[in-house]
Design a protein around this motif. Structure first.
Motif, short mmCIF file in Angstrom:
data_model
loop_
_atom_site.label_atom_id
_atom_site.label_comp_id
_atom_site.label_asym_id
_atom_site.label_seq_id
_atom_site.Cartn_x
_atom_site.Cartn_y
_atom_site.Cartn_z
N SER A 1 -30.93 -47.82 -17.90
CA SER A 1 -31.20 -49.18 -17.47
C SER A 1 -32.12 -49.87 -18.45
O SER A 1 -33.05 -49.27 -18.99
CB SER A 1 -31.86 -49.15 -16.08
OG SER A 1 -32.43 -50.39 -15.79
N PRO A 2 -31.91 -51.18 -18.71
CA PRO A 2 -32.80 -51.92 -19.59
C PRO A 2 -34.17 -52.16 -18.98
O PRO A 2 -35.09 -52.58 -19.65
CB PRO A 2 -32.07 -53.25 -19.82
CG PRO A 2 -31.22 -53.41 -18.61
CD PRO A 2 -30.79 -52.02 -18.24
N PHE A 3 -34.30 -51.90 -17.68
CA PHE A 3 -35.59 -52.11 -17.02
C PHE A 3 -36.31 -50.78 -16.92
O PHE A 3 -35.79 -49.82 -16.37
CB PHE A 3 -35.39 -52.68 -15.62
CG PHE A 3 -36.68 -53.04 -14.93
CD1 PHE A 3 -37.21 -54.30 -15.07
CD2 PHE A 3 -37.36 -52.11 -14.17
CE1 PHE A 3 -38.40 -54.64 -14.44
CE2 PHE A 3 -38.55 -52.44 -13.55
CZ PHE A 3 -39.06 -53.71 -13.69
N ARG B 1 -28.92 -55.63 -8.60
CA ARG B 1 -29.80 -56.56 -7.90
C ARG B 1 -30.60 -55.81 -6.84
O ARG B 1 -30.08 -54.93 -6.17
CB ARG B 1 -29.01 -57.69 -7.24
CG ARG B 1 -28.41 -58.69 -8.20
CD ARG B 1 -27.85 -59.91 -7.46
NE ARG B 1 -26.72 -59.53 -6.61
CZ ARG B 1 -26.09 -60.38 -5.80
NH1 ARG B 1 -26.49 -61.65 -5.72
NH2 ARG B 1 -25.07 -59.99 -5.07
N ALA C 1 -40.27 -61.15 -13.03
CA ALA C 1 -40.02 -61.83 -14.30
C ALA C 1 -39.50 -60.86 -15.35
O ALA C 1 -38.64 -61.21 -16.17
CB ALA C 1 -41.29 -62.50 -14.79
N ALA C 2 -40.01 -59.61 -15.34
CA ALA C 2 -39.59 -58.61 -16.32
C ALA C 2 -38.20 -58.05 -16.04
O ALA C 2 -37.61 -57.40 -16.89
CB ALA C 2 -40.61 -57.48 -16.37
N SER C 3 -37.68 -58.32 -14.84
CA SER C 3 -36.39 -57.72 -14.45
C SER C 3 -35.19 -58.51 -14.94
O SER C 3 -34.05 -58.09 -14.74
CB SER C 3 -36.32 -57.61 -12.93
OG SER C 3 -36.11 -58.88 -12.32
N GLY C 4 -35.41 -59.65 -15.53
CA GLY C 4 -34.29 -60.45 -16.01
C GLY C 4 -33.41 -60.99 -14.90
O GLY C 4 -32.19 -61.12 -15.07
N GLY C 5 -34.02 -61.31 -13.78
CA GLY C 5 -33.26 -61.88 -12.67
C GLY C 5 -32.68 -60.85 -11.71
O GLY C 5 -32.04 -61.23 -10.72
N ARG C 6 -32.90 -59.60 -11.97
CA ARG C 6 -32.31 -58.56 -11.11
C ARG C 6 -33.14 -58.30 -9.85
O ARG C 6 -32.63 -57.79 -8.86
CB ARG C 6 -32.15 -57.26 -11.90
CG ARG C 6 -31.13 -57.37 -13.03
CD ARG C 6 -31.27 -56.22 -14.02
NE ARG C 6 -31.08 -54.93 -13.36
CZ ARG C 6 -31.63 -53.79 -13.78
NH1 ARG C 6 -32.46 -53.79 -14.81
NH2 ARG C 6 -31.39 -52.67 -13.15
#
Length: 327
Positions: free
Chosen positions: A2-4, A55, A74-79
């Motif tokens: 995951s990118p997060f 999400r 904010a760091a989640s990119g909208g997820r």
């Protein structure tokens, strides 16, 4: 991957209880949508995102928890979407956001470490503070109950929500000591009523504080309504994971899953076969999972935790049996 990812900068000020076991129960697949019904400091939500959830809708009635989660969102990119609501309202809140069903729901019941550690919130007697205990910062406070309820009502609250066997003695002492506005003062009243010796492991005020917190926040009714809401929003095959911290909560979850999985009843071989009930809405109910000794050593607050998990069937959700308190 995951990118997060969870960084040290975003580390929660508390350790999520039974985190590995909860994540194993959720078995998150990439692209799924999940609900974290009790965001707190975001430990479960961040783990869901790391596991590949597309999400996560994170609920919390505490405005301070929501404000504290803004950087994570904010760091989640909208997820990650923060929802300033009680989890019992997840069906309505999700529908308002265009979501009809989800792949998983996680509930971590009770007070958070952040709330306990902030003396000004009034949840704990470890540090003196105003007698508040309101998770949502609105409605009746613990001080209101302590100073306005009659002796009988106080005794009932202490007995039913705190399992305090000497509830009448404690209630009588509280009424005699009014007004009480500080956590330290209330703890002292209870200790004097019950007797407190420094060598005793559990402070006698613990049960009174638990009872008042549950009453102030309507926690047991919230849990019952939240379980029904989870049943309504989970897709077939969706997973439910619930972490509780005392027997009153665990009993509600155990009873709900037993009844909804068709395990309740059974009848007798000497009686006619009972009429078939509604189709089960949950299957694969796991045995209760409790923290390992290693986890308890790392995080003493995990000692009383219990995880129960189940998987949603294809059967339609049952009709709501509890009249909602928050239409």
């Amino acid at each position: 991957m995951s990118p997060f990812t969870i960084s040290n900068d975003n580390a929660a000020p508390h350790v999520p209880v039974l985190l590995d076991e909860v994540m194993a129960s959720l078995a998150i697949a990439p692209g799924e949508t999940h609900v974290d019904g009790t965001f707190g400091a975001g430990g479960y939500s961040k783990a869901m995102l790391e596991s590949g959830a597309a999400r996560v809708f994170a609920f919390d009635r505490d405005p301070l928890a929501i404000a504290g989660g803004e950087r994570i969102a904010a760091a989640s990119g909208g997820r990650l979407a923060l929802v300033p609501e009680r989890f019992s309202r997840m069906r309505q809140a999700l529908a308002d956001r265009g979501v009809d069903s989800v792949d998983g729901v996680t509930l971590d019941i009770g007070v958070s470490s952040m709330q306990l550690d902030q003396a000004e919130r009034g949840f704990s007697f470890q540090s003196d503070g105003p007698l508040d205990m309101r998770m949502g910062r609105d409605g009746r406070s613990a001080a209101d109950i302590v100073n306005e309820a009659d002796e009988g009502e106080l005794a009932d609250i202490l007995y039913h929500y705190g399992e305090e066997k000497q509830s009448r003695r404690v209630a009588r002492a509280i009424v005699a000591a009014r007004p009480i506005t500080r956590t330290g003062a209330l703890a002292d009243v209870v200790r004097r009523a019950l007797g407190h010796h420094p060598g005793i492991k559990k402070d006698p005020a613990t049960r009174t504080f638990q009872a008042l917190r549950i009453a102030v926040n309507e926690e047991l009714a919230e849990l019952e309504e939240g379980l029904e809401a989870a049943e309504q929003v989970l897709k077939p095959g969706g997973r439910l994971a619930v972490v509780t911290f005392h027997s009153l909560e665990d009993r509600i979850v155990k009873r709900f899953l037993k009844e909804r999985s068709g395990a309740a009843g059974g009848g007798s071989r000497h009686l006619p076969e009972a009429k078939a009930g509604p189709a089960p809405t949950f299957e694969a109910v796991t045995k209760a999972i409790r923290p390992s000794d290693e986890e308890v050593n790392r995080n003493p607050r995990a000692r009383s935790a219990t995880l129960r998990a189940a998987r949603r069937t294809e059967s339609s959700a049952r009709a709501t049996t509890i009249k909602g308190r928050h239409a």
